[in-house]
Scaffold this motif. Structure first.
Motif, PDB file in Angstrom:
ATOM      1  N   ALA A  63      42.380  36.796  45.279  1.00 48.06           N
ATOM      2  CA  ALA A  63      42.443  35.403  44.822  1.00 48.06           C
ATOM      3  C   ALA A  63      42.950  35.335  43.379  1.00 48.06           C
ATOM      4  CB  ALA A  63      41.079  34.737  44.933  1.00 48.06           C
ATOM      5  N   LEU A  64      42.518  36.269  42.556  1.00 44.10           N
ATOM      6  CA  LEU A  64      43.015  36.307  41.174  1.00 44.10           C
ATOM      7  C   LEU A  64      44.487  36.673  41.129  1.00 44.10           C
ATOM      8  CD1 LEU A  64      40.139  37.943  39.118  1.00 44.10           C
ATOM      9  CD2 LEU A  64      41.022  35.634  38.925  1.00 44.10           C
TER      10      LEU A  64
ATOM     11  N   SER B  48      42.042  28.399  36.199  1.00 40.30           N
ATOM     12  CA  SER B  48      41.057  29.136  35.402  1.00 40.30           C
ATOM     13  C   SER B  48      40.166  29.974  36.316  1.00 40.30           C
ATOM     14  CB  SER B  48      40.183  28.152  34.620  1.00 40.30           C
ATOM     15  OG  SER B  48      39.381  27.406  35.517  1.00 40.30           O
ATOM     16  N   MET B  49      39.363  30.819  35.691  1.00 38.03           N
ATOM     17  CA  MET B  49      38.408  31.608  36.457  1.00 38.03           C
ATOM     18  C   MET B  49      37.433  30.674  37.174  1.00 38.03           C
ATOM     19  SD  MET B  49      37.449  34.556  37.485  1.00 38.03           S
ATOM     20  CE  MET B  49      38.216  35.753  36.400  1.00 38.03           C
ATOM     21  N   LYS B  50      37.053  29.586  36.524  1.00 31.73           N
ATOM     22  CA  LYS B  50      36.164  28.606  37.148  1.00 31.73           C
ATOM     23  C   LYS B  50      36.803  28.022  38.410  1.00 31.73           C
ATOM     24  CE  LYS B  50      33.571  24.407  36.346  1.00 31.73           C
ATOM     25  NZ  LYS B  50      33.448  23.180  35.615  1.00 31.73           N
ATOM     26  N   ASP B  51      38.102  27.740  38.339  1.00 29.39           N
ATOM     27  CA  ASP B  51      38.815  27.214  39.510  1.00 29.39           C
ATOM     28  C   ASP B  51      38.779  28.214  40.670  1.00 29.39           C
ATOM     29  OD1 ASP B  51      39.553  24.899  38.088  1.00 29.39           O
ATOM     30  OD2 ASP B  51      41.447  25.799  37.425  1.00 29.39           O
ATOM     31  N   ILE B  52      38.979  29.484  40.342  1.00 29.08           N
ATOM     32  CA  ILE B  52      38.953  30.534  41.367  1.00 29.08           C
ATOM     33  C   ILE B  52      37.560  30.633  41.989  1.00 29.08           C
ATOM     34  CG2 ILE B  52      39.201  33.025  41.801  1.00 29.08           C
ATOM     35  CD1 ILE B  52      41.876  31.570  41.300  1.00 29.08           C
ATOM     36  N   LEU B  53      36.532  30.644  41.131  1.00 28.97           N
ATOM     37  CA  LEU B  53      35.154  30.708  41.636  1.00 28.97           C
ATOM     38  C   LEU B  53      34.863  29.541  42.577  1.00 28.97           C
ATOM     39  CD1 LEU B  53      33.174  31.782  38.440  1.00 28.97           C
ATOM     40  CD2 LEU B  53      33.470  33.122  40.523  1.00 28.97           C
TER      41      LEU B  53
ATOM     42  N   ILE C 148      34.321  41.334  50.090  1.00 29.64           N
ATOM     43  CA  ILE C 148      34.162  40.195  49.173  1.00 29.64           C
ATOM     44  C   ILE C 148      34.860  40.479  47.845  1.00 29.64           C
ATOM     45  CG2 ILE C 148      32.459  38.920  47.802  1.00 29.64           C
ATOM     46  CD1 ILE C 148      30.665  38.960  50.270  1.00 29.64           C
ATOM     47  N   LYS C 149      34.694  41.675  47.328  1.00 28.31           N
ATOM     48  CA  LYS C 149      35.349  42.027  46.064  1.00 28.31           C
ATOM     49  C   LYS C 149      36.863  42.073  46.230  1.00 28.31           C
ATOM     50  CE  LYS C 149      31.389  44.384  44.131  1.00 28.31           C
ATOM     51  NZ  LYS C 149      30.770  45.663  43.819  1.00 28.31           N
ATOM     52  N   LYS C 150      37.329  42.573  47.366  1.00 27.99           N
ATOM     53  CA  LYS C 150      38.778  42.614  47.612  1.00 27.99           C
ATOM     54  C   LYS C 150      39.357  41.209  47.665  1.00 27.99           C
ATOM     55  CE  LYS C 150      38.860  46.985  50.151  1.00 27.99           C
ATOM     56  NZ  LYS C 150      39.156  47.610  51.450  1.00 27.99           N
TER      57      LYS C 150
ATOM     58  N   ALA D 282      44.067  44.786  44.573  1.00 26.51           N
ATOM     59  CA  ALA D 282      44.430  43.496  45.177  1.00 26.51           C
ATOM     60  C   ALA D 282      45.674  43.635  46.049  1.00 26.51           C
ATOM     61  CB  ALA D 282      44.648  42.447  44.092  1.00 26.51           C
ATOM     62  N   ASN D 283      46.665  44.388  45.593  1.00 25.03           N
ATOM     63  CA  ASN D 283      47.873  44.604  46.395  1.00 25.03           C
ATOM     64  C   ASN D 283      47.563  45.374  47.671  1.00 25.03           C
ATOM     65  OD1 ASN D 283      49.852  43.251  44.860  1.00 25.03           O
ATOM     66  ND2 ASN D 283      50.030  44.980  43.463  1.00 25.03           N
ATOM     67  N   GLU D 284      46.694  46.370  47.580  1.00 26.30           N
ATOM     68  CA  GLU D 284      46.281  47.116  48.773  1.00 26.30           C
ATOM     69  C   GLU D 284      45.515  46.216  49.734  1.00 26.30           C
ATOM     70  OE1 GLU D 284      46.948  50.237  49.963  1.00 26.30           O
ATOM     71  OE2 GLU D 284      48.412  50.216  48.339  1.00 26.30           O
TER      72      GLU D 284
END
Length: 76
Positions: A11-12, A20-25, A4-6, A67-69
């Protein structure tokens, strides 16, 4: 690091200019990734900030590396 964190970091990394961060969430919530909804999404964001993978609303250098990994891992 859990998947989930990956996915959150990826996504970021892949966000469009102006998102925005809100859009990503909201995008991640719409995938059904978070069983507990917005509360879990915000908790994950908080944990990623505390671990310095995210600084403000942007990825840190370590966040970019993870994120790249993750992207390479998911393409396998």
């Amino acid at each position: 690091m859990d998947i989930i964190k990956k996915v959150f970091l990826l996504a970021l990394l892949k966000r469009e200019e102006g998102e925005s961060m809100k859009d990503i969430l909201e995008s991640l919530l719409n995938t059904g990734m978070f069983e507990d909804g917005m509360r879990e999404a915000k908790e994950t964001l908080k944990e990623l900030r505390e671990s310095n993978h995210i600084v403000g609303d942007n990825l840190s250098m370590i966040g970019v590396m993870v994120a790249n990994e993750a992207e390479k891992e998911f393409k396998r």
